[in-house]
Motif scaffolding. Sequence first.
Motif, PDB file in Angstrom:
ATOM      1  N   ARG A   5      -3.883   2.577 -12.868  1.00  0.00           N
ATOM      2  CA  ARG A   5      -2.910   3.085 -13.834  1.00  0.00           C
ATOM      3  C   ARG A   5      -2.495   4.512 -13.505  1.00  0.00           C
ATOM      4  NH1 ARG A   5      -3.697   0.118 -19.331  1.00  0.00           N
ATOM      5  NH2 ARG A   5      -4.205  -1.914 -18.484  1.00  0.00           N
ATOM      6  N   LYS A   6      -3.456   5.297 -13.060  1.00  0.00           N
ATOM      7  CA  LYS A   6      -3.147   6.677 -12.695  1.00  0.00           C
ATOM      8  C   LYS A   6      -2.130   6.695 -11.552  1.00  0.00           C
ATOM      9  CE  LYS A   6      -6.831   8.913 -11.960  1.00  0.00           C
ATOM     10  NZ  LYS A   6      -7.963   9.437 -11.173  1.00  0.00           N
ATOM     11  N   ARG A   7      -2.377   5.827 -10.583  1.00  0.00           N
ATOM     12  CA  ARG A   7      -1.493   5.760  -9.417  1.00  0.00           C
ATOM     13  C   ARG A   7      -0.071   5.358  -9.822  1.00  0.00           C
ATOM     14  NH1 ARG A   7      -3.056   1.343  -4.947  1.00  0.00           N
ATOM     15  NH2 ARG A   7      -1.003   1.013  -4.038  1.00  0.00           N
ATOM     16  N   LEU A   8       0.039   4.344 -10.677  1.00  0.00           N
ATOM     17  CA  LEU A   8       1.380   3.926 -11.078  1.00  0.00           C
ATOM     18  C   LEU A   8       2.070   4.964 -11.942  1.00  0.00           C
ATOM     19  CD1 LEU A   8       0.419   0.566 -10.571  1.00  0.00           C
ATOM     20  CD2 LEU A   8       2.886   0.923 -10.716  1.00  0.00           C
ATOM     21  N   ARG A   9       1.299   5.661 -12.744  1.00  0.00           N
ATOM     22  CA  ARG A   9       1.876   6.741 -13.519  1.00  0.00           C
ATOM     23  C   ARG A   9       2.475   7.780 -12.571  1.00  0.00           C
ATOM     24  NH1 ARG A   9      -2.713   8.755 -16.386  1.00  0.00           N
ATOM     25  NH2 ARG A   9      -3.074   6.542 -16.828  1.00  0.00           N
ATOM     26  N   THR A  11       8.966  -1.887 -18.368  1.00  0.00           N
ATOM     27  CA  THR A  11      10.033  -2.377 -17.492  1.00  0.00           C
ATOM     28  C   THR A  11      10.075  -1.476 -16.265  1.00  0.00           C
ATOM     29  OG1 THR A  11      11.662  -0.999 -18.595  1.00  0.00           O
ATOM     30  CG2 THR A  11      11.483  -3.275 -19.346  1.00  0.00           C
ATOM     31  N   VAL A  12      10.738  -1.958 -15.225  1.00  0.00           N
ATOM     32  CA  VAL A  12      10.895  -1.171 -14.003  1.00  0.00           C
ATOM     33  C   VAL A  12      12.054  -0.212 -14.200  1.00  0.00           C
ATOM     34  CG1 VAL A  12      11.350  -1.276 -11.543  1.00  0.00           C
ATOM     35  CG2 VAL A  12       9.990  -3.058 -12.636  1.00  0.00           C
ATOM     36  N   LYS A  13      11.862   1.032 -13.806  1.00  0.00           N
ATOM     37  CA  LYS A  13      12.896   2.043 -14.016  1.00  0.00           C
ATOM     38  C   LYS A  13      14.147   1.746 -13.196  1.00  0.00           C
ATOM     39  CE  LYS A  13      11.573   6.376 -15.017  1.00  0.00           C
ATOM     40  NZ  LYS A  13      11.016   7.734 -14.777  1.00  0.00           N
ATOM     41  N   GLU A  14      13.970   1.491 -11.906  1.00  0.00           N
ATOM     42  CA  GLU A  14      15.115   1.136 -11.041  1.00  0.00           C
ATOM     43  C   GLU A  14      14.819  -0.224 -10.426  1.00  0.00           C
ATOM     44  OE1 GLU A  14      16.526   4.836  -8.664  1.00  0.00           O
ATOM     45  OE2 GLU A  14      14.361   5.024  -8.897  1.00  0.00           O
ATOM     46  N   PRO A  15      15.222  -1.286 -11.108  1.00  0.00           N
ATOM     47  CA  PRO A  15      14.772  -2.630 -10.737  1.00  0.00           C
ATOM     48  C   PRO A  15      15.042  -3.001  -9.273  1.00  0.00           C
ATOM     49  CG  PRO A  15      15.881  -2.673 -12.853  1.00  0.00           C
ATOM     50  CD  PRO A  15      16.096  -1.306 -12.292  1.00  0.00           C
ATOM     51  N   GLY A  16      16.173  -2.586  -8.731  1.00  0.00           N
ATOM     52  CA  GLY A  16      16.475  -2.998  -7.361  1.00  0.00           C
ATOM     53  C   GLY A  16      15.682  -2.250  -6.309  1.00  0.00           C
ATOM     54  N   ALA A  17      15.316  -1.010  -6.631  1.00  0.00           N
ATOM     55  CA  ALA A  17      14.819  -0.095  -5.605  1.00  0.00           C
ATOM     56  C   ALA A  17      13.373  -0.374  -5.189  1.00  0.00           C
ATOM     57  CB  ALA A  17      14.936   1.331  -6.111  1.00  0.00           C
ATOM     58  N   VAL A  18      13.116  -0.289  -3.899  1.00  0.00           N
ATOM     59  CA  VAL A  18      11.751  -0.282  -3.383  1.00  0.00           C
ATOM     60  C   VAL A  18      11.526   1.081  -2.758  1.00  0.00           C
ATOM     61  CG1 VAL A  18      10.162  -1.279  -1.728  1.00  0.00           C
ATOM     62  CG2 VAL A  18      11.703  -2.756  -3.010  1.00  0.00           C
ATOM     63  N   ARG A  19      10.751   1.897  -3.423  1.00  0.00           N
ATOM     64  CA  ARG A  19      10.533   3.266  -2.952  1.00  0.00           C
ATOM     65  C   ARG A  19       9.298   3.340  -2.071  1.00  0.00           C
ATOM     66  NH1 ARG A  19       9.629   5.838  -7.667  1.00  0.00           N
ATOM     67  NH2 ARG A  19       8.106   7.009  -6.476  1.00  0.00           N
ATOM     68  N   ILE A  20       9.357   4.211  -1.077  1.00  0.00           N
ATOM     69  CA  ILE A  20       8.188   4.489  -0.262  1.00  0.00           C
ATOM     70  C   ILE A  20       7.358   5.538  -0.980  1.00  0.00           C
ATOM     71  CG2 ILE A  20       7.357   5.309   1.978  1.00  0.00           C
ATOM     72  CD1 ILE A  20       8.928   2.694   2.083  1.00  0.00           C
ATOM     73  N   VAL A  21       6.060   5.283  -1.096  1.00  0.00           N
ATOM     74  CA  VAL A  21       5.191   6.230  -1.782  1.00  0.00           C
ATOM     75  C   VAL A  21       3.990   6.548  -0.891  1.00  0.00           C
ATOM     76  CG1 VAL A  21       5.867   5.592  -4.126  1.00  0.00           C
ATOM     77  CG2 VAL A  21       4.096   4.300  -2.955  1.00  0.00           C
ATOM     78  N   ARG A  22       3.250   7.517  -1.255  1.00  0.00           N
ATOM     79  CA  ARG A  22       2.084   7.952  -0.489  1.00  0.00           C
ATOM     80  C   ARG A  22       2.397   8.668   0.810  1.00  0.00           C
ATOM     81  NH1 ARG A  22      -2.976   3.679  -0.873  1.00  0.00           N
ATOM     82  NH2 ARG A  22      -3.547   4.301  -2.964  1.00  0.00           N
ATOM     83  N   GLN A  70       0.808  -1.215   0.000  1.00  0.00           N
ATOM     84  CA  GLN A  70       0.000   0.000   0.000  1.00  0.00           C
ATOM     85  C   GLN A  70       0.847   1.275   0.000  1.00  0.00           C
ATOM     86  OE1 GLN A  70      -3.528  -0.763   0.704  1.00  0.00           O
ATOM     87  NE2 GLN A  70      -3.351  -2.735   1.730  1.00  0.00           N
ATOM     88  N   TYR A  71       2.059   1.182   0.514  1.00  0.00           N
ATOM     89  CA  TYR A  71       2.820   2.429   0.630  1.00  0.00           C
ATOM     90  C   TYR A  71       4.237   2.318   0.066  1.00  0.00           C
ATOM     91  CZ  TYR A  71       4.937   0.347   4.797  1.00  0.00           C
ATOM     92  OH  TYR A  71       5.605  -0.480   5.668  1.00  0.00           O
ATOM     93  N   SER A  72       4.454   1.332  -0.816  1.00  0.00           N
ATOM     94  CA  SER A  72       5.769   1.227  -1.447  1.00  0.00           C
ATOM     95  C   SER A  72       5.615   0.567  -2.803  1.00  0.00           C
ATOM     96  CB  SER A  72       6.724   0.409  -0.583  1.00  0.00           C
ATOM     97  OG  SER A  72       6.462  -0.979  -0.739  1.00  0.00           O
TER      98      SER A  72
END
Lengths: 222, 222
Positions: free
Chosen positions: A183-187, A211-222, A147-149
């Motif tokens: 889709r809006k959220r992922l954009r 493809t994933v922009k930064e394959p290794g990274a898990v970013r925190i979102v929201r 939900q947040y990454s």
Amino acid sequence: MTYNYKFPHPAVTTDVVIFTIDEDSLKVLLVRRGHGPFEDRWALPGGFVEIDEDLESCALRELAEETGVTGVFLEQLYTFGAPQRDPRERVITVAYYALVPIDRLHPRPASDARDVGWFCCDSLPALAFDHADIVRMAQQRLCAKLQYSTIALQFMPGRFTLGELQRVYEIILGEPLDKRNFRKRLRAYDCLVDTGQQRRNGNHRPARLYTVKEPGAVRIVR
Amino acid sequence: MTYNYKFPHPAVTTDVVIFTIDEDSLKVLLVRRGHGPFEDRWALPGGFVEIDEDLESCALRELAEETGVTGVFLEQLYTFGAPQRDPRERVITVAYYALVPIDRLHPRPASDARDVGWFCCDSLPALAFDHADIVRMAQQRLCAKLQYSTIALQFMPGRFTLGELQRVYEIILGEPLDKRNFRKRLRAYDCLVDTGQQRRNGNHRPARLYTVKEPGAVRIVR
DNA sequence: GCAAAAGTGTTCCAGATACACCCATGT
DNA sequence: ACATGGGTGTATCTGGAACACTTTTGC
């Protein structure tokens, strides 16, 4: 040869909850115990921490031994240390969880002579030790992080469609999502790259491959 | 008398980051090491896990030994197990963090003969082992939990004013908050009870005194 | 009467949700 | 032509953020 201490020492293991998505389900890898307590029961892959081995290295080793994969997401979950959780001796386990991309799970489990298999999270067999608790906590954590990454991207193969990614979310959350909002959220996360390629996959319009922009990274979102 | 094992076993400890709020600062309890590696350095309170002792019980014991308090918030933080983190032998530590209410911190630290003290989180002395990492992670966790749970209430004494509670939030977050938004948010959480009492505290209007509705509970909000 | 903290509501904005139709393909 | 999943935009709602004045007390 024995190792002697003035005070009793517990044994320390790592156990790994290895998740993947397969056949439209969230699955975990289990191994059947060949001996000792809980013989023939299914259990999480795990093992003793070598005396000069880092905890995460130990978990990575278990992961590689059972799946052959390296370089995937692995995170410490929780440490379980109830005194009687192992009937043989005091064993404290540092639990990890790992996410194996959909396209990287084939090699081992079948090739290995041992009894190893992927099980749907929502219909697990009886597990050894307190492993059911560990799996439950790992699944909660995964669900929460979704939900947040951008953790879900760790399941995706090299190229994938937005429909496939949405399915992954829906499988983990256990509920359908709205396509346009998804889709809006992922954009907005700005973590995907349109390859320009397409995939024809049935009696319908082809889907764009990302493809994933930064394959290794898990970013925190929201 | 020694304890013998066929394979080497690490030692396992728990260390506890004990937080409180005092003098308008977030503080942690440290003890000065009387011997061994890092002699005279400040360190987190902690100790070896007894062979039949639960991890959390061990942490509770450390907490009670150093502060005399029981029944306060305690949660597992992370397990630190780098092979060389203790120069004597392999020591894996399961770190916990605890929150001690403002009105319950007095008894021990001074009365004890040992060197024990409360230190501001943002001006810690050099710490033994990897304890600086542990404190840093605990502070991050506390800060994060403040935003989506009612954890801050664990710092509050039996009765307190909304101004005092807001100060606690501001101290932990390190930034001022808007009074009206803060009160609106806490009202929405529905976790406080107006005692009807007031406190006169200076050359200004008296403040209402509140208590926590469910003192033990830490609810997830937002 | 003045200094100092307590107490109180409304407006605004951003992000999440709800929702329906056309498109490209294979059979 | 029809069945199937791919792809797209707008209106609405909700929760968070910004913001100023009156009240009560001690000196």
